[in-house]
Design a protein around this motif. Structure first.
Motif, short mmCIF file in Angstrom:
data_model
loop_
_atom_site.label_atom_id
_atom_site.label_comp_id
_atom_site.label_asym_id
_atom_site.label_seq_id
_atom_site.Cartn_x
_atom_site.Cartn_y
_atom_site.Cartn_z
N ILE A 158 1.50 -1.24 0.48
CA ILE A 158 0.67 -0.18 0.10
C ILE A 158 1.26 0.91 -0.09
O ILE A 158 0.52 2.63 -0.54
N SER A 159 2.11 0.80 0.25
CA SER A 159 2.83 2.36 0.93
C SER A 159 3.55 2.91 -0.43
O SER A 159 3.88 3.94 -0.79
N PHE A 160 3.68 2.14 -1.43
CA PHE A 160 3.54 2.52 -3.47
C PHE A 160 2.41 3.36 -3.25
O PHE A 160 3.08 4.15 -4.62
N ASN A 161 1.33 3.67 -3.40
CA ASN A 161 0.48 4.27 -3.28
C ASN A 161 0.19 3.50 -4.91
O ASN A 161 0.22 4.92 -6.22
N SER A 162 0.45 2.43 -5.30
CA SER A 162 0.16 1.68 -6.63
C SER A 162 -1.38 2.69 -7.27
O SER A 162 -1.70 2.05 -6.26
N LYS A 163 -1.18 2.18 -8.55
CA LYS A 163 -2.55 2.38 -9.26
C LYS A 163 -2.85 0.90 -9.60
O LYS A 163 -4.35 0.64 -9.92
N LEU A 164 -2.09 0.01 -9.27
CA LEU A 164 -2.33 -1.72 -9.07
C LEU A 164 -2.04 -2.33 -7.66
O LEU A 164 -1.03 -2.94 -8.26
N ILE A 165 -3.02 -3.33 -7.82
CA ILE A 165 -2.02 -3.77 -6.55
C ILE A 165 -2.92 -5.76 -6.30
O ILE A 165 -3.86 -5.47 -6.91
N ILE A 166 -1.14 -6.12 -6.71
CA ILE A 166 -2.32 -7.26 -6.73
C ILE A 166 -1.39 -8.25 -5.56
O ILE A 166 -0.84 -8.29 -4.93
N MET A 167 -2.76 -8.80 -4.91
CA MET A 167 -3.18 -9.14 -4.18
C MET A 167 -2.96 -11.01 -3.65
O MET A 167 -3.95 -11.62 -4.31
N ASP A 168 -2.32 -11.58 -3.52
CA ASP A 168 -1.41 -13.60 -3.45
C ASP A 168 -2.04 -13.69 -2.14
O ASP A 168 -1.64 -13.67 -0.98
N GLU A 169 -2.69 -14.33 -2.04
CA GLU A 169 -3.44 -15.22 -0.92
C GLU A 169 -3.15 -14.15 0.48
O GLU A 169 -2.72 -14.48 1.58
#
Length: 504
Positions: A158-169
């Motif tokens: 979350i700290s990267f302020n990304s446009k797209l975050i992939i959450m793996d399990e």
């Protein structure tokens, strides 16, 4: 480019050494939604996401991200483009602080070029407070629970302020309260325009938090729909190509003598006055929130730590277990909750991982009998349906489900009377789960005593003959199968024995 989509992976094919692992997959994700990505281990999810992150280059196909052709060749380049990922397999740096782990390589600097420790702590504390996490920025990672390490990974992404975050399990090692908190965070991220790709094997979670779901099977895209249009049965059908009669193929074995009895086991830091017993043919569940002390009790039985007081009896005889070898000698086996850190010997092959604890059984004079080892390992590979190119394949390259099967095989060779399984199906697909559940029932039918720790309520209810519930290091109750109730178990896991007695 259709501006409706932040990501378009078009006609992606990936081949390794002549073997195609992704077949013409088109994966499109609309802006500002939570897209579920499901499939068995080995279905191609990880390969697809590694292509998105630049770890692999597609053999065929192209990627559009945020209106531009995406061409990245490593994870750092993907981060700069606005794509970050929370990995299921954590890689914390134990001797560094939470703050240092989150901002490693991008720490704030003073005018002289040194790390601005004050600013680093402030940034991290603000992030932790926002996520409602109750540990400090300067806590060493080695002092955190597995659940809190997972929350640090989530905070880092979350700290990267990304446009797209992939959450793996992302919920594989966190409590129900933390899952609720994570879902709150996901909904807020979505409101702020962040897009989430959510990978999970947990059907109830993925149906609750996602807007759409895409399913892969054997490298092919087999389905996509709005989450509200799908049921668990339909998802399973898309994932495995057939209906599973039950996720929990429970059979009821004849219940025999008490094989393990524990009286007032105490290790004040983790648990106190723990008493229970397990019979031959039983699967006994241990329920409770993460941090309740369940794993610590069972690791003590296995000799990984020493109790300060209490007694342990095997087949009516008091035993003293000082180390794991003592436990093995007394017929106790342990399938640990963290297969990567304390289960698998990652640099070794499948055969060595299956045989390692019992290699003495295969001695012929001063040497080991390689032929017998090969035969036994091959027998267990077939018995459990372990998918590996050969017995020599390094276990690190197997899917999570097949790694877990290899660890189960290890204890089948050892043939213990009591088998402790700690989170036996964490992070593995529905088919592998059903196979491991079936194997546990077979062992119970052979007269083994099974102790199962699980944070998944349907699993502990579906598989157990009796359930012991723990809360903050104490045993708060015992339920027989006709008393099982999710509401009652949650209540007993959330309150102390004194609070439960007050409520009666």
């Amino acid at each position: 480019m259709n501006s409706e989509y932040i990501l378009e992976m078009n006609h992606i094919t990936k081949t390794f050494s002549g073997v195609t692992v992704l077949h013409d997959v088109t994966f499109q994700v609309r802006r500002g939604i939570v897209m579920g990505l499901m499939g068995e281990n080995g279905a191609g999810k990880s390969t697809l996401m590694k292509i998105l992150q630049g770890v692999y280059t597609p053999t065929e196909g192209n990627i559009m991200f945020d209106g531009q052709q995406l061409e990245v060749s490593n994870i750092n380049q993907a981060l700069l483009k606005g794509i970050s990922m929370i990995h299921q397999e954590m890689s914390p740096i134990p001797d560094m602080t939470v703050a240092e782990n989150i901002y490693i390589g991008r720490e704030p600097k003073t005018k002289l070029g040194f790390v601005d420790e004050k600013k680093l702590k402030e940034m991290t504390s603000e992030l932790l407070e926002d996520l409602e996490l109750n540990f400090s920025a300067d806590t060493k990672m080695r002092d955190l629970t597995i659940a809190n390490m997972q929350m640090v990974e989530i905070a880092k992404a979350i700290s990267f302020n990304s446009k797209l975050i992939i959450m793996d399990e992302p919920t594989s090692a966190i409590t129900e309260r933390e899952v609720a908190n994570l879902f709150r965070i996901i909904r807020r991220l979505k409101e702020n325009g962040t897009t989430i790709i959510y990978i999970s094997h947990k059907m109830d979670e993925i149906l609750e938090i996602t807007d759409e779901i895409t399913v892969l099977r054997d490298g092919y895209k087999t389905g996509h729909d709005l989450s509200k249009n799908l049921t668990q049965d339909e998802l399973i059908q898309m994932m495995v190509g057939r209906s599973l009669d039950s996720m929990f193929p429970k059979t009821f074995a004849p219940i025999g003598e008490v094989i393990l009895k524990v009286e007032n086991l105490t290790f004040k830091k983790y648990f106190h006055n723990i008493s229970f017993e397990v019979h031959r043919g039983e699967i006994v569940g241990f329920a409770g929130l993460v941090g309740a002390g369940r794993s610590e009790v069972l690791e003590t039985l296995y000799g990984l730590r020493h109790a300060e007081s209490g007694r342990v009896y095997i087949k009516g005889t008091e035993v003293y277990i000082k180390n794991p070898q003592d436990a093995i000698n007394h017929g106790i086996g342990l399938l640990t909750e963290d297969r990567k850190a304390s289960g698998c010997f990652l640099p070794l092959g499948v055969k060595e991982n299956i045989i390692m604890p019992t290699v003495k059984q295969f001695k012929k004079t001063i040497f080991v009998d390689d032929k017998r080892i090969e035969e036994e390992a091959e027998k267990q590979k077939k018995n459990l349906g372990i998918k590996a190119t050969s017995l020599e394949q390094h276990i690190v390259y197997l899917s999570g489900g097949n790694q877990q099967k290899a660890l189960v095989a290890r204890w089948l060779v050892n043939n213990p009377d009591v088998l402790i399984v700690d989170e036996p199906t964490r992070g593995i697909d529905v088919n592998a789960k059903a196979e491991i559940h079936k194997k546990l029932c077979e062992l119970a039918n052979q007269g083994k005593a099974i102790i199962m720790v699980s944070s998944e309520m349907p699993e502990v209810i579906g598989m157990s003959d009796r359930i012991y519930i723990m809360h903050e290091g104490e045993m708060t109750g015992e339920l027989t199968r006709n008393e099982f109730s999710q509401e009652l178990i949650v209540k007993m896991a959330s309150l102390s024995k004194a609070q439960l007695n007050e409520g009666r």
